[in-house]
Design an enzyme around this catalytic site. Structure first.
Site: not given
Length: 432
Positions: A130, A132, A203
């Site tokens: 989620v 990066g 996400k």
């Protein structure tokens, strides 16, 4: 010093950067973990492929199954459902700690994988799944563990944020902004997962699971993409002081939790409203901590590798010091609520006939369905001139907070009026 064997599955943009860090920063990692992290192999489809970072050739193998069986830590960066699912389960069965960035797999099979890891007493970590490089999952599970989160609202897909930001700043239509995102490498050749909201929904399921201590899957998320957002919508929102963002929202309501992804109007002064380009941001609301925002790069090889390595270091420390593995804490069972249970504000854009009595008819239907109008703006368009011939009226209505079902009934009734040419758009409003 203890040596921990690390197996890497996948050598794409993120995998290549993880391999580089493991090979180039061995001394630093050893100092931080108390163990030497030995990269024992990298599972790939083609050992001879050209890669962004080339590890020693002898590390590459096509035999992923044998590789994971001899590892202490398995890093899964292959993506997709299979063979990633099988290899993660095989790793867990052999007692390996698993670090993954595979949000698609976690959104579909996360609850089953967490359960397997719990039963085996191993750790399953997924910070990179989620947003990066943004450290958001560990703050939710650790830093806010003593608080009660009430809402998580985030821009968690950089491609859609780039597209909507380009439309907002240049006035471009959706198709032109998508083409530019593709040219610059922000959008995949097949952008469906991004623009239809599926990536953000995956996400959202992960964030909701951690925030509300209940295991949610992709099927629990109400999902709408941005393909229907037009330059007219963007311009109208801008004129009213709003910006349109694709948000993943998970919030605790009476009776359960709502998890949803959809285009949303935000006040331009809201912290999420200022997130530009392909950046990500997650806005968390908690009872004691209040409002918190986490901001940064949501994709890319190096940023995502940073999140992966954070999990690897944490897992290695646990393996050195001892103790059971830890995945998520599922101490509650909060049912997921349908979108009809949501109450929010709405923006409705109508095209109507410019004639007496139109506004009173529309207002009456809002009142009949229990939806209160906060503001209404009208722009008249004449066919032949300022005072000649029939025309149409463009109406932009913002409501007070109302239920989804009541709003849907209102829009359906308005659409049935003979003085309505079209209901151009209906968007939810948050942050006010």
């Amino acid at each position: 010093m203890k040596t921990l064997k690390v197996a890497l599955l996948g050598a794409g943009n993120v995998g290549s950067q993880v391999a580089r860090i493991l090979l180039e920063d061995t001394e630093v990692l050893a100092a931080r973990t108390g163990a030497r992290l030995e990269l024992v192999g990298i599972a790939v489809r083609n050992v001879d492929a050209t890669r962004e970072y080339a590890a020693p050739r002898e590390l590459y193998t096509t035999d992923a199954s044998t590789l994971v069986r001899g590892a202490d830590i398995v890093i899964e960066l292959m993506g997709g459902l299979e063979p990633a699912r099988t290899l993660i389960l095989e790793s867990i069965e052999h007692g390996a700690t698993v670090v993954t960035g595979n949000k698609a797999l976690l959104a579909v099979d996360g609850p089953a994988l967490y359960e397997k890891a719990d039963q085996a007493g191993v750790q399953l970590s997924y910070e990179a799944a989620v947003a990066g490089a943004i450290p958001i999952l560990r703050p939710i599970t650790d830093s806010l563990a003593g608080d009660k989160i009430t809402r998580v609202m985030g821009i968690v897909n950089g491609t859609t944020n780039f597209i909507l930001d380009a439309m907002d700043s240049t006035g471009a239509e959706f198709s032109d902004a998508l083409a530019e995102a593709t040219r610059l490498g922000y959008a995949e050749a097949d952008p469906t997962a991004d623009i239809e909201g599926h990536d953000a929904a995956a996400k959202g399921a992960i964030l909701a699971s951690l925030a509300f201590h209940t295991r949610y899957a992709l099927e629990d998320v109400h999902c709408e993409g941005i393909t229907g957002v037009t330059a007219t919508d963007i311009a109208a929102a801008k004129d009213a002081g709003y910006v349109i963002k694709l948000l993943a929202i998970a919030e605790k309501l009476d009776g359960g939790v709502s998890v949803r992804v959809h285009p949303t109007l935000l006040p331009r002064e809201h912290p999420l409203g200022a997130v530009r380009g392909a950046f990500n941001a997650v806005f968390v609301e908690a009872e004691s901590a209040g409002e918190l925002m986490f901001y940064g790069r949501g994709a890319g090889g190096s940023p995502t590798a940073s999140a992966v390595m954070g999990d690897v270091v944490s897992a290695a420390r646990r393996l050195v010091l001892g103790g059971p593995g830890r995945t998520d804490s599922t101490i509650e069972v909060l049912p997921v609520l349908p979108i009809d249970a949501v109450s929010t504000r709405y923006y409705i854009h109508l095209d109507a006939a410019d004639q007496p009595g139109v506004l009173s008819k529309i207002s009456a239907l809002f009142a009949e369905n229990g939806v209160s109008i906060e503001s209404m703006r009208q722009t008249v368009h004449r066919e032949h001139g300022e005072n000649e011939g029939p025309g149409s009226a463009e109406l932009r209505i913002v409501t007070h907070r109302a239920g989804e079902a009541a709003l849907a009934a209102t829009v359906k009734a308005i659409n049935g009026l003979d003085v309505i040419n079209s209901v151009t758009s209906v968007l939810r409003v948050e942050g006010v």
